[in-house]
Design a protein around this motif. Structure first.
Motif, PDB file in Angstrom:
ATOM      1  N   ILE A   1      42.699  33.324  32.826  1.00 31.81           N
ATOM      2  CA  ILE A   1      43.275  34.579  33.310  1.00 31.81           C
ATOM      3  C   ILE A   1      44.516  34.255  34.119  1.00 31.81           C
ATOM      4  O   ILE A   1      44.686  33.136  34.607  1.00 31.81           O
ATOM      5  N   SER A   2      45.377  35.231  34.263  1.00 30.36           N
ATOM      6  CA  SER A   2      46.583  35.044  35.068  1.00 30.36           C
ATOM      7  C   SER A   2      46.242  35.208  36.542  1.00 30.36           C
ATOM      8  O   SER A   2      45.240  35.858  36.906  1.00 30.36           O
ATOM      9  N   ILE A   3      47.077  34.664  37.396  1.00 34.63           N
ATOM     10  CA  ILE A   3      46.839  34.813  38.828  1.00 34.63           C
ATOM     11  C   ILE A   3      47.014  36.261  39.249  1.00 34.63           C
ATOM     12  O   ILE A   3      46.372  36.737  40.198  1.00 34.63           O
TER      13      ILE A   3
ATOM     14  N   TRP B   1      41.673  41.747  40.592  1.00 34.76           N
ATOM     15  CA  TRP B   1      40.216  41.783  40.754  1.00 34.76           C
ATOM     16  C   TRP B   1      39.823  41.649  42.216  1.00 34.76           C
ATOM     17  O   TRP B   1      38.928  42.350  42.698  1.00 34.76           O
ATOM     18  N   LEU B   2      40.487  40.733  42.920  1.00 36.06           N
ATOM     19  CA  LEU B   2      40.166  40.527  44.333  1.00 36.06           C
ATOM     20  C   LEU B   2      40.489  41.761  45.160  1.00 36.06           C
ATOM     21  O   LEU B   2      39.821  42.053  46.164  1.00 36.06           O
TER      22      LEU B   2
ATOM     23  N   VAL C   1      33.624  39.104  42.249  1.00 38.70           N
ATOM     24  CA  VAL C   1      34.325  37.838  42.039  1.00 38.70           C
ATOM     25  C   VAL C   1      33.776  36.747  42.943  1.00 38.70           C
ATOM     26  O   VAL C   1      33.537  36.972  44.140  1.00 38.70           O
ATOM     27  N   PHE C   2      33.567  35.574  42.363  1.00 38.80           N
ATOM     28  CA  PHE C   2      33.201  34.383  43.147  1.00 38.80           C
ATOM     29  C   PHE C   2      34.268  33.328  42.853  1.00 38.80           C
ATOM     30  O   PHE C   2      34.262  32.707  41.790  1.00 38.80           O
TER      31      PHE C   2
ATOM     32  N   ASP D   1      25.615  36.691  38.630  1.00 37.55           N
ATOM     33  CA  ASP D   1      25.929  38.117  38.487  1.00 37.55           C
ATOM     34  C   ASP D   1      27.359  38.437  38.901  1.00 37.55           C
ATOM     35  O   ASP D   1      27.735  39.611  39.004  1.00 37.55           O
ATOM     36  N   LYS D   2      28.172  37.403  39.135  1.00 41.60           N
ATOM     37  CA  LYS D   2      29.576  37.608  39.483  1.00 41.60           C
ATOM     38  C   LYS D   2      30.461  36.803  38.537  1.00 41.60           C
ATOM     39  O   LYS D   2      30.009  35.882  37.876  1.00 41.60           O
TER      40      LYS D   2
END
Length: 350
Positions: free
Chosen positions: A262-264, A270-271, A278-279, A314-315
């Protein structure tokens, strides 16, 4: 047959029961091609010549530069500006005149790779760029030649053996090459001077074991070493690619690794929007993480094995590093033991 002079010169290793006279005769009969006469090539060549490998080829088109001398200790300041392979041949000839050394003042390319590699029993890759590494690997696979691989980056080094006794090859470890300029070289990011000596010596040891058929080689394994804390780890490599389908000059995608990148920008999205899903794991070294990071937890790549069971399934498990290469390795390490979604950040945080 060993001469009286050779028996005397190599007696300290001949008396090793694992090696003996038969092992020394194998070394004398061996034909090894060293690709690259730089940081890794220097210690490899010095030890193999000293060990009595009978025929050694050296391929490199570079000249000695002043900036090389802190790590390429075969050369001196008087050698600056001279071709590396010719200088190396002359100095190695003085180290052991019993060894036949052939110098190729040319870079390994698509045009000459098969011609050079076909003449030797074992190939050692000390190159410093990805296109050459893939070319060497693919040619060795096509010609069924074992390959000793080494690489260095800042304080970290890697060693492995590829295409040996039906073992995996370089593409099983790194399925695709990064884009040009994606990963900085030592000229851009630096390297500690002692590291090539450590890694190069390990590479020479692998070569001796392969030729003499002793011990256990690093075929199917990747040895990593961090000079900052002297930690070493060995990771298993599984064989996935088919020998007869590997292209010689192109890079293919395997295992759908591209789909896991994925791209940054997507990561930041997402963050920002769903951080609870997200983990994020930064697999760089502690000092790199402290200098600059975008959050998450810091687990250096070589410590991942100790933490796999703690990752939440689950993440979205996302690995990030400086350039995207270590995060790809992280996926390979964790994937066999993790049933959740795993992603790598393409091109890292550069």
């Amino acid at each position: 047959m060993l001469t009286p002079e050779e028996l005397k010169q190599y007696q300290r290793q001949i008396i090793l029961p694992e090696l003996g006279i038969s092992g020394q005769e194998k070394l004398k009969a061996a034909r090894i091609l060293m690709i690259g006469a730089g940081g890794l090539g220097c210690p490899v060549l010095q030890y193999l010549v000293a060990a009595g490998v009978g025929n050694i080829g050296i391929a490199d088109n570079d000249v000695v530069d002043l900036s090389n001398l802190h790590r390429q200790i075969l050369y001196t300041i008087e050698d600056v500006g001279k071709p590396k392979v010719l200088t190396a041949k002359e100095k190695l000839g003085r180290l052991n005149p019993l060894v036949n050394i052939t110098a190729y003042t040319e870079r390994v390319t698509v045009e000459n790779a098969e011609r050079l590699i076909s003449q030797y029993d074992l190939i050692i890759d000390g190159s410093d760029n990805f296109p050459t590494r893939y070319l060497i690997n693919d040619t060795c696979v096509q010609l069924n030649k074992p390959l000793v691989f080494g690489s260095i980056f800042k304080f970290e080094g890697q060693v492995s053996v590829f295409n040996h006794q039906q073992g995996p090859n370089y593409r099983d470890l790194f399925t695709e090459a990064p884009s040009e300029g994606e990963v900085p070289n030592c000229e851009e990011i630096g390297v500690i001077g002692v590291l090539p000596g450590i890694i190069g010596t390990l590479m020479a040891n692998e070569a001796i074991k392969i030729i003499c058929k002793i011990g256990e080689t690093l075929s199917g394994k990747l040895l990593t070493m961090n000079a900052l804390d002297c930690s070493t780890n060995i990771f298993k490599i599984s064989s996935k690619t088919q020998i007869d389908t590997i292209p010689k000059t192109t890079v293919e995608k395997h295992d759908n690794l591209e789909e896991k990148e994925i791209s940054i920008d997507l990561l930041k999205s997402w963050l920002d929007k769903t951080p609870e899903e997200v983990f994020l794991v930064d697999v760089r070294e502690d000092y790199e993480f402290e200098e600059d990071n975008i959050g998450g937890i810091n687990i250096p790549l070589y410590e991942l094995n100790e933490h796999i069971l703690s990752f939440p399934i689950d993440k979205k498990l996302i690995f990030i590093c400086q350039t995207g290469q270590r995060s790809k390795m992280a996926i390979k390490i964790v994937k066999p033991f993790f049933n959740g979604e795993i992603f790598s950040v393409k091109n890292g945080i550069l």
